[in-house]
Design a protein around this motif. Sequence first.
Motif, PDB file in Angstrom:
ATOM      1  N   TYR A  50     -17.566 -12.648   6.263  1.00 29.30           N
ATOM      2  CA  TYR A  50     -17.285 -11.327   6.809  1.00 29.30           C
ATOM      3  C   TYR A  50     -18.570 -10.516   6.824  1.00 29.30           C
ATOM      4  CZ  TYR A  50     -12.352 -12.387   6.639  1.00 29.30           C
ATOM      5  OH  TYR A  50     -11.127 -12.962   6.870  1.00 29.30           O
ATOM      6  N   LYS A  51     -18.819  -9.815   7.926  1.00 24.43           N
ATOM      7  CA  LYS A  51     -20.052  -9.065   8.097  1.00 24.43           C
ATOM      8  C   LYS A  51     -19.755  -7.581   8.262  1.00 24.43           C
ATOM      9  CE  LYS A  51     -24.149  -8.711  10.968  1.00 24.43           C
ATOM     10  NZ  LYS A  51     -24.867  -9.225  12.125  1.00 24.43           N
ATOM     11  N   VAL A  52     -20.597  -6.761   7.638  1.00 25.04           N
ATOM     12  CA  VAL A  52     -20.498  -5.313   7.818  1.00 25.04           C
ATOM     13  C   VAL A  52     -21.035  -4.986   9.208  1.00 25.04           C
ATOM     14  CG1 VAL A  52     -21.290  -3.062   7.029  1.00 25.04           C
ATOM     15  CG2 VAL A  52     -20.741  -4.844   5.359  1.00 25.04           C
ATOM     16  N   ASN A  94     -21.581   0.911   8.775  1.00 24.45           N
ATOM     17  CA  ASN A  94     -21.488   1.558   7.476  1.00 24.45           C
ATOM     18  C   ASN A  94     -21.929   3.005   7.672  1.00 24.45           C
ATOM     19  OD1 ASN A  94     -21.776   2.542   4.900  1.00 24.45           O
ATOM     20  ND2 ASN A  94     -23.240   1.012   4.229  1.00 24.45           N
ATOM     21  N   ILE A  98     -15.731  -3.957   8.828  1.00 25.96           N
ATOM     22  CA  ILE A  98     -16.069  -5.326   8.477  1.00 25.96           C
ATOM     23  C   ILE A  98     -15.329  -6.276   9.417  1.00 25.96           C
ATOM     24  CG2 ILE A  98     -15.968  -7.063   6.649  1.00 25.96           C
ATOM     25  CD1 ILE A  98     -15.965  -4.689   4.649  1.00 25.96           C
TER      26      ILE A  98
END
Length: 91
Positions: free
Chosen positions: A37-39, A42, A86
């Motif tokens: 899982y990638k941000v 933010n 995410i």
Amino acid sequence: AMMRRDKQGEDAVLIVGNFTPTPVPGYRLGVPAAGSYKVMLNTDSSYYWGGDYDMGGLVFSSEAQAMHGQEQSIVINLPPLSTVFIKRVGD
């Protein structure tokens, strides 16, 4: 936390908000499937005049530990006064 789905009903983006001034280190978040899982966004990023709180990385691997009604979960450091988007990016 909430999940947005695409028009086909597939899991698309997890959205996690921390509306307190206190960071939450080691926050375990239930995810819908095993994988990475990638941000994607933010709001605590300095790009948005945030504090760049260290989330522990931008990519997280799921673990087979149940949380929030999901069989898999990831652990992130949740920044204060922020919302994090995410997305699952692979197996």
